[in-house]
Write a protein that holds these residues in place. Structure first.
Motif, PDB file in Angstrom:
ATOM      1  N   THR A  29      -1.415-104.849  56.160  1.00 18.86           N
ATOM      2  CA  THR A  29      -1.369-106.294  55.958  1.00 18.86           C
ATOM      3  C   THR A  29      -0.549-106.549  54.712  1.00 18.86           C
ATOM      4  OG1 THR A  29      -3.538-106.570  56.985  1.00 18.86           O
ATOM      5  CG2 THR A  29      -2.705-108.398  55.678  1.00 18.86           C
ATOM      6  N   LEU A  30       0.547-107.263  54.877  1.00 17.80           N
ATOM      7  CA  LEU A  30       1.499-107.481  53.806  1.00 17.80           C
ATOM      8  C   LEU A  30       1.497-108.948  53.405  1.00 17.80           C
ATOM      9  CD1 LEU A  30       4.431-105.499  55.430  1.00 17.80           C
ATOM     10  CD2 LEU A  30       2.727-104.603  53.842  1.00 17.80           C
ATOM     11  N   GLY A  31       1.584-109.224  52.106  1.00 18.38           N
ATOM     12  CA  GLY A  31       1.672-110.595  51.635  1.00 18.38           C
ATOM     13  C   GLY A  31       0.654-110.907  50.559  1.00 18.38           C
ATOM     14  N   ARG A  32       0.880-112.055  49.883  1.00 14.01           N
ATOM     15  CA  ARG A  32       0.010-112.480  48.790  1.00 14.01           C
ATOM     16  C   ARG A  32       0.310-113.945  48.484  1.00 14.01           C
ATOM     17  NH1 ARG A  32       2.769-109.114  43.804  1.00 14.01           N
ATOM     18  NH2 ARG A  32       4.916-109.715  44.185  1.00 14.01           N
ATOM     19  N   ARG A  33      -0.215-114.417  47.382  1.00 20.95           N
ATOM     20  CA  ARG A  33       0.004-115.814  47.019  1.00 20.95           C
ATOM     21  C   ARG A  33       1.474-116.114  46.785  1.00 20.95           C
ATOM     22  NH1 ARG A  33      -5.011-117.001  42.779  1.00 20.95           N
ATOM     23  NH2 ARG A  33      -6.696-116.681  44.297  1.00 20.95           N
ATOM     24  N   ALA A  34       2.173-115.190  46.152  1.00 19.99           N
ATOM     25  CA  ALA A  34       3.609-115.371  45.926  1.00 19.99           C
ATOM     26  C   ALA A  34       4.390-114.774  47.094  1.00 19.99           C
ATOM     27  CB  ALA A  34       4.021-114.701  44.621  1.00 19.99           C
ATOM     28  N   ALA A  35       5.622-115.210  47.262  1.00 18.62           N
ATOM     29  CA  ALA A  35       6.483-114.634  48.290  1.00 18.62           C
ATOM     30  C   ALA A  35       6.687-113.145  48.002  1.00 18.62           C
ATOM     31  CB  ALA A  35       7.823-115.360  48.323  1.00 18.62           C
ATOM     32  N   ALA A  36       6.775-112.345  49.067  1.00 18.83           N
ATOM     33  CA  ALA A  36       6.900-110.896  48.891  1.00 18.83           C
ATOM     34  C   ALA A  36       7.912-110.332  49.874  1.00 18.83           C
ATOM     35  CB  ALA A  36       5.542-110.226  49.075  1.00 18.83           C
ATOM     36  N   GLU A  37       8.457-109.166  49.529  1.00 22.42           N
ATOM     37  CA  GLU A  37       9.344-108.417  50.414  1.00 22.42           C
ATOM     38  C   GLU A  37       9.020-106.948  50.236  1.00 22.42           C
ATOM     39  OE1 GLU A  37      13.550-109.496  50.916  1.00 22.42           O
ATOM     40  OE2 GLU A  37      13.987-107.382  50.436  1.00 22.42           O
ATOM     41  N   THR A  38       8.592-106.290  51.309  1.00 21.23           N
ATOM     42  CA  THR A  38       8.063-104.933  51.217  1.00 21.23           C
ATOM     43  C   THR A  38       8.782-104.001  52.172  1.00 21.23           C
ATOM     44  OG1 THR A  38       5.880-105.867  50.725  1.00 21.23           O
ATOM     45  CG2 THR A  38       5.969-103.534  51.317  1.00 21.23           C
ATOM     46  N   THR A  39       9.223-102.872  51.652  1.00 22.59           N
ATOM     47  CA  THR A  39       9.774-101.779  52.449  1.00 22.59           C
ATOM     48  C   THR A  39       8.804-100.611  52.355  1.00 22.59           C
ATOM     49  OG1 THR A  39      12.096-102.431  52.221  1.00 22.59           O
ATOM     50  CG2 THR A  39      11.653-100.084  52.589  1.00 22.59           C
ATOM     51  N   VAL A  40       8.577 -99.933  53.468  1.00 23.29           N
ATOM     52  CA  VAL A  40       7.608 -98.838  53.499  1.00 23.29           C
ATOM     53  C   VAL A  40       8.269 -97.572  54.027  1.00 23.29           C
ATOM     54  CG1 VAL A  40       5.380 -98.034  54.364  1.00 23.29           C
ATOM     55  CG2 VAL A  40       5.731-100.479  53.907  1.00 23.29           C
ATOM     56  N   LYS A  41       8.091 -96.494  53.281  1.00 21.96           N
ATOM     57  CA  LYS A  41       8.501 -95.167  53.728  1.00 21.96           C
ATOM     58  C   LYS A  41       7.264 -94.286  53.816  1.00 21.96           C
ATOM     59  CE  LYS A  41      13.060 -95.614  51.573  1.00 21.96           C
ATOM     60  NZ  LYS A  41      14.050 -95.026  50.637  1.00 21.96           N
ATOM     61  N   ALA A  42       7.366 -93.204  54.574  1.00 22.46           N
ATOM     62  CA  ALA A  42       6.229 -92.303  54.741  1.00 22.46           C
ATOM     63  C   ALA A  42       6.685 -90.855  54.615  1.00 22.46           C
ATOM     64  CB  ALA A  42       5.567 -92.518  56.098  1.00 22.46           C
ATOM     65  N   GLU A  43       5.753 -90.006  54.150  1.00 22.23           N
ATOM     66  CA  GLU A  43       6.009 -88.573  54.053  1.00 22.23           C
ATOM     67  C   GLU A  43       7.310 -88.312  53.309  1.00 22.23           C
ATOM     68  OE1 GLU A  43       3.618 -85.902  55.711  1.00 22.23           O
ATOM     69  OE2 GLU A  43       2.807 -87.651  54.701  1.00 22.23           O
ATOM     70  N   GLY A  44       8.266 -87.628  53.926  1.00 18.45           N
ATOM     71  CA  GLY A  44       9.523 -87.302  53.270  1.00 18.45           C
ATOM     72  C   GLY A  44      10.522 -88.431  53.377  1.00 18.45           C
ATOM     73  N   ARG A  45      10.178 -89.610  52.837  1.00 13.98           N
ATOM     74  CA  ARG A  45      11.087 -90.753  52.770  1.00 13.98           C
ATOM     75  C   ARG A  45      11.507 -91.266  54.146  1.00 13.98           C
ATOM     76  NH1 ARG A  45      15.859 -88.805  50.574  1.00 13.98           N
ATOM     77  NH2 ARG A  45      16.567 -90.928  50.224  1.00 13.98           N
ATOM     78  N   ARG A  46      10.627 -91.137  55.156  1.00 11.35           N
ATOM     79  CA  ARG A  46      10.940 -91.689  56.472  1.00 11.35           C
ATOM     80  C   ARG A  46      10.799 -93.202  56.423  1.00 11.35           C
ATOM     81  NH1 ARG A  46       6.577 -88.039  59.494  1.00 11.35           N
ATOM     82  NH2 ARG A  46       7.182 -86.047  58.557  1.00 11.35           N
ATOM     83  N   LEU A  47      11.823 -93.901  56.858  1.00 12.50           N
ATOM     84  CA  LEU A  47      11.812 -95.357  56.808  1.00 12.50           C
ATOM     85  C   LEU A  47      10.979 -95.912  57.966  1.00 12.50           C
ATOM     86  CD1 LEU A  47      12.829 -97.944  55.465  1.00 12.50           C
ATOM     87  CD2 LEU A  47      14.874 -97.805  56.922  1.00 12.50           C
ATOM     88  N   MET A  48       9.876 -96.561  57.632  1.00 13.72           N
ATOM     89  CA  MET A  48       8.962 -97.095  58.643  1.00 13.72           C
ATOM     90  C   MET A  48       9.095 -98.607  58.806  1.00 13.72           C
ATOM     91  SD  MET A  48       7.878 -94.043  59.087  1.00 13.72           S
ATOM     92  CE  MET A  48       6.855 -94.371  60.510  1.00 13.72           C
ATOM     93  N   LEU A  49       9.152 -99.324  57.697  1.00  9.85           N
ATOM     94  CA  LEU A  49       9.315-100.777  57.712  1.00  9.85           C
ATOM     95  C   LEU A  49      10.396-101.151  56.709  1.00  9.85           C
ATOM     96  CD1 LEU A  49       5.586-102.004  57.631  1.00  9.85           C
ATOM     97  CD2 LEU A  49       7.057-101.791  59.650  1.00  9.85           C
ATOM     98  N   GLU A  50      11.255-102.069  57.105  1.00 11.42           N
ATOM     99  CA  GLU A  50      12.375-102.454  56.242  1.00 11.42           C
ATOM    100  C   GLU A  50      12.294-103.927  55.864  1.00 11.42           C
ATOM    101  OE1 GLU A  50      17.275-102.714  56.341  1.00 11.42           O
ATOM    102  OE2 GLU A  50      16.140-102.283  58.168  1.00 11.42           O
ATOM    103  N   ALA A  51      12.162-104.183  54.584  1.00  9.99           N
ATOM    104  CA  ALA A  51      12.280-105.532  54.016  1.00  9.99           C
ATOM    105  C   ALA A  51      11.482-106.569  54.799  1.00  9.99           C
ATOM    106  CB  ALA A  51      13.746-105.940  53.931  1.00  9.99           C
ATOM    107  N   VAL A  52      10.170-106.337  54.919  1.00 11.50           N
ATOM    108  CA  VAL A  52       9.305-107.303  55.598  1.00 11.50           C
ATOM    109  C   VAL A  52       9.014-108.441  54.620  1.00 11.50           C
ATOM    110  CG1 VAL A  52       7.105-107.680  56.755  1.00 11.50           C
ATOM    111  CG2 VAL A  52       8.298-105.493  57.018  1.00 11.50           C
ATOM    112  N   ARG A  53       9.430-109.635  54.968  1.00 16.82           N
ATOM    113  CA  ARG A  53       9.282-110.789  54.078  1.00 16.82           C
ATOM    114  C   ARG A  53       8.056-111.612  54.458  1.00 16.82           C
ATOM    115  NH1 ARG A  53      14.764-110.209  55.041  1.00 16.82           N
ATOM    116  NH2 ARG A  53      16.054-109.970  53.165  1.00 16.82           N
ATOM    117  N   THR A  54       7.329-112.064  53.460  1.00 20.76           N
ATOM    118  CA  THR A  54       6.193-112.966  53.659  1.00 20.76           C
ATOM    119  C   THR A  54       6.331-114.138  52.707  1.00 20.76           C
ATOM    120  OG1 THR A  54       4.906-111.547  52.155  1.00 20.76           O
ATOM    121  CG2 THR A  54       4.562-111.234  54.506  1.00 20.76           C
ATOM    122  N   ARG A  55       6.081-115.321  53.221  1.00 18.48           N
ATOM    123  CA  ARG A  55       6.159-116.520  52.385  1.00 18.48           C
ATOM    124  C   ARG A  55       4.930-116.621  51.483  1.00 18.48           C
ATOM    125  NH1 ARG A  55       7.145-121.310  56.498  1.00 18.48           N
ATOM    126  NH2 ARG A  55       5.622-120.081  57.699  1.00 18.48           N
TER     127      ARG A  55
END
Length: 407
Positions: A70-96
């Motif tokens: 679950t991504l997000g908070r009171r302020a706007a956010a942008e989250t990228t997630v990698k796993a294990e050896g830098r595997r790109l799982m989620l790219e620049a997920v933006r939440t208002r």
């Protein structure tokens, strides 16, 4: 900036036959939850904690795990997630501001251990790891998540076992999960283009050949976990062509093809679907701005085996040639490691583009895989690549000045 507190729920009261879900939430102290401070370092006895300011680990048996964030908070956010050896799982997920969103993906984790062969039987009890692999996130007993972005925010984490097909990757340094910035390979970018119904198990490693991959028990490791409905991508040739490596050199007309067919047969014997991949070309331009081929007869050998044995083919060699030539000699260097000094290994931009190529061809490899490729990954034209100047991906905290091994 002080990080918030994570709350952990372990559903250990479930029956032995039920799957266990681990829940981490940003919340006040609640009965049944264990409060985990944001600065609590990982401890193997406790089994969870932070590796550093961005990476969070949980000790788990090897296998596939669905991670729901679950991504997000009171302020706007942008989250990228990698796993294990830098595997790109989620790219620049933006939440208002004041909003949140939930995203899921599947992470494959493994150790080097193999089922020990019976007494007096040949074989090994573990993969023969290189010194640089020992202690890495690729081969440990943890699931590690890395949260990146200047305005990142993860408010909840859930982890549970996932019974999904697995896409196994075998190959060399152009495929492997490169352990440190600024190097990257297409295998560690590929999960970004796939949905949460399939796992990517990247067994590729720098410097490997078809023969060494077998003799070091890397193929054994992948086969030991392979099940009907899984897939095996096979990309070799960079190092097999090196006649100066006499113990692993494979003639493209004879032994290279025989080794490919052995991999294909082993996958099929387990009910998995093999897919052959030709190697990405090296970045060698002539005076006219055209790429000079460096792989000799190896791509043709892969194509011939694919045709003769009825195996799906992802022909990366000509696609990467088109990609480099579309960028031109000056800009093509921006797709490669070490500031462009390296003409074989890619950086995040180059690896991302090649992973997009692979994903687009997976969509054409059959309905079983096509359904797992995200809409944005189903088409790619290497003649019109994304300009490198417009590409941005948060860098992992793990950095190295060492050039990747092999090739």
């Amino acid at each position: 900036m002080r990080r918030p507190i994570l709350a952990l729920t372990l559903a250990l009261a479930l029956p032995a036959s039920a799957q266990t879900t681990m829940r981490f939430t940003l919340d006040r102290e609640t009965q049944g939850h264990v409060m985990v401070p944001g600065d609590l370092r990982y401890d193997p006895v406790r089994g969870y904690g932070w590796e550093d300011a961005a990476r969070f680990s949980v000790r788990l048996p090897e296998g596939n795990y669905r991670v729901t964030l679950t991504l997000g908070r009171r302020a706007a956010a942008e989250t990228t997630v990698k796993a294990e050896g830098r595997r790109l799982m989620l790219e620049a997920v933006r939440t208002r501001a004041g909003r949140s969103t939930t995203r899921s993906f599947v992470v494959n984790i493994r150790t080097a251990a193999l089922p020990e062969p019976p007494a007096n039987a040949p074989g090994g009890a573990a993969v023969r790891l290189k010194p640089s692999e020992i202690g890495s996130a690729t081969w440990d007993d943890k699931l590690t998540l890395e949260f990146l972005g200047a305005a990142r925010h993860v408010s909840r984490i859930e982890i549970e076992p996932a019974d999904v097909p697995t896409l196994y990757l075998t190959g060399d340094s152009t495929v492997t999960d490169q352990r440190a910035e600024p190097a990257a390979s297409w295998g560690q970018m590929l999960p970004r283009f796939l949905d949460s119904g399939i796992a990517v198990a990247n067994h590729a490693e720098s410097g490997e050949t078809l023969k060494s991959f077998l003799t070091s028990h890397r193929l054994d490791k992948a086969l030991s976990r392979m099940r009907p409905g899984d897939f095996l991508l096979i990309q070799f040739g960079h190092n097999d062509q090196k006649a100066q490596w006499p113990q692993t050199y494979a003639d493209p007309a004879i032994t290279f093809r025989a080794w490919l067919r052995a991999y294909i047969a082993e996958a099929r014997r387990r009910g998995a679907t093999p897919i052959l991949v030709t190697s990405p070309e090296r970045r060698n331009f002539d005076a006219a701005g055209r790429i000079v081929p460096s792989h000799g007869d190896y791509p043709a050998a892969v194509r011939a085996v694919a045709r003769e044995d009825g195996v799906a083919l992802i022909d990366l060699t000509p696609m990467t040639v088109t990609f480099y030539e579309a960028l031109g000699p000056a800009s093509a260097s921006l797709a490669f490691n070490d500031g462009g000094k390296d003409k074989t290994h890619h950086n995040n931009y180059g690896a991302y583009q090649i992973a997009h190529m692979v994903a687009s061809r997976l969509a054409a490899a059959g309905p079983e895989l096509a359904g797992h490729v995200l809409p944005e990954g189903r088409a790619y034209d290497p003649a019109h690549p994304l300009p490198p100047e417009t590409f941005a991906l948060p860098a992992s905290g793990i950095r190295s000045d060492k050039r990747p091994e092999g090739n």
